[in-house]
Design a protein around this motif. Sequence first.
Motif, PDB file in Angstrom:
ATOM      1  N   ILE B  96      29.838 -13.182 -21.830  1.00  0.00           N
ATOM      2  CA  ILE B  96      30.101 -11.867 -21.659  1.00  0.00           C
ATOM      3  C   ILE B  96      29.032 -11.007 -22.521  1.00  0.00           C
ATOM      4  O   ILE B  96      28.419 -10.182 -22.007  1.00  0.00           O
ATOM      5  N   ALA B  97      28.734 -11.592 -23.551  1.00  0.00           N
ATOM      6  CA  ALA B  97      27.843 -11.096 -24.509  1.00  0.00           C
ATOM      7  C   ALA B  97      26.189 -11.137 -23.929  1.00  0.00           C
ATOM      8  O   ALA B  97      25.525  -9.942 -24.003  1.00  0.00           O
ATOM      9  N   ALA B  98      25.909 -12.041 -23.225  1.00  0.00           N
ATOM     10  CA  ALA B  98      24.726 -12.299 -22.582  1.00  0.00           C
ATOM     11  C   ALA B  98      24.423 -11.067 -21.419  1.00  0.00           C
ATOM     12  O   ALA B  98      23.458 -10.480 -21.156  1.00  0.00           O
ATOM     13  N   ALA B 100      26.031  -8.596 -21.199  1.00  0.00           N
ATOM     14  CA  ALA B 100      26.119  -7.198 -21.696  1.00  0.00           C
ATOM     15  C   ALA B 100      24.589  -6.658 -22.008  1.00  0.00           C
ATOM     16  O   ALA B 100      24.193  -5.752 -22.071  1.00  0.00           O
ATOM     17  N   VAL B 101      23.743  -7.724 -22.731  1.00  0.00           N
ATOM     18  CA  VAL B 101      22.341  -7.451 -22.978  1.00  0.00           C
ATOM     19  C   VAL B 101      21.537  -7.619 -21.789  1.00  0.00           C
ATOM     20  O   VAL B 101      20.723  -6.502 -21.489  1.00  0.00           O
ATOM     21  N   LEU B 102      21.490  -8.704 -21.005  1.00  0.00           N
ATOM     22  CA  LEU B 102      20.686  -8.836 -19.988  1.00  0.00           C
ATOM     23  C   LEU B 102      20.993  -8.184 -18.580  1.00  0.00           C
ATOM     24  O   LEU B 102      22.248  -7.835 -18.648  1.00  0.00           O
ATOM     25  N   LYS B 103      20.178  -7.818 -17.966  1.00  0.00           N
ATOM     26  CA  LYS B 103      20.734  -6.922 -16.778  1.00  0.00           C
ATOM     27  C   LYS B 103      20.262  -7.817 -15.525  1.00  0.00           C
ATOM     28  O   LYS B 103      20.267  -6.896 -14.324  1.00  0.00           O
ATOM     29  N   SER B 107      23.108 -13.430 -14.954  1.00  0.00           N
ATOM     30  CA  SER B 107      23.653 -13.562 -16.261  1.00  0.00           C
ATOM     31  C   SER B 107      25.332 -13.216 -15.608  1.00  0.00           C
ATOM     32  O   SER B 107      26.334 -13.648 -16.216  1.00  0.00           O
TER      33      SER B 107
END
Lengths: 93, 130
Positions: B96-98, B100-103, B107
Motif C-alpha cells: 500500500i505504501a509503495a 501510494a508513492v509510485l505511480k 505497484s
Amino acid sequence: MSSTATKRTLEMLAVVVDGLEVIQGLTKVGGAKAALALASIERIIDRLRDGFNDPNIDPKAIMVELDTLRAQLISNNEAADRKLAEKFDHSTD
Amino acid sequence: MRSAPLVWFNLLVIACIILVGTACPNKEQTRDKTIRAALIATNVARDEFSKIDVGLQDAIIEAAKTLDEGKAALAKYRTETQANVLRAFEVAYRAIAAAAVLKDDQSLTELLRATKLLKEALDAAKEIHR
C-alpha cells in the motif's frame, strides 16, 4: 526543492525501497535479488523523473498501522503467557 | 461461520479489483480510491485478526494438560500461524505504501497480489480455529 522537501522525499522513498524487495520476494514477482533491487531503483528514478510531489496518502503513516499490529500481538502474547502460568499456578517471574 | 469484518474485508478486496479494472476519466482519482480502500480493508482485517489471535491462544491454553505442553503449543502457534499472518500484513502494508508513492501500474498489481496473500493467510488462520 527545499531541504525539508528533500528530506521528506528521501523518507518516503526509503519506505518504498524497504518494501519493494519484501513485496516482490514474497509475491514471487521477478527473479534474483540484485535484479529486484535494480528494478526497484529504476521504478523510483522514473517516479522522480515524472516530477516528484507528495503522495495523497502518507506512506510513513501507513507503516505506523503495521507497528500497531506488532504491538497488539506482543500484548496478546504476554497476556496468553500470564494466563497459562495462572492456569498451572506458576509465577510469571 | 465467517465474522462480519472478514466478510467486509473480502468485499473490499473485490471492490479494489473492480476499481482498478474500471475505466475512469480520472485515473489518478481511481488509483487513490483503490489504495485508500485497500488501507481501510487491511486495518479492519488487522483489528479482527488481533481478536482471533486472542481466541486461538486461549483455546491452546485451555487444551494444555501441562505447563510445558502449553508453552510448546503456544510457541508452535506463534512461529507458524501468527508469524505467517504478520508477514502477510507486512507485505500488504508495504505494498500500500509503495503504491501510494509510485505511480506505476506494477505497484497496483503488487498491491492486489499482496491483498490476496493476506486473505489466504487469514483464511488459513481461521481454519485452525474451527
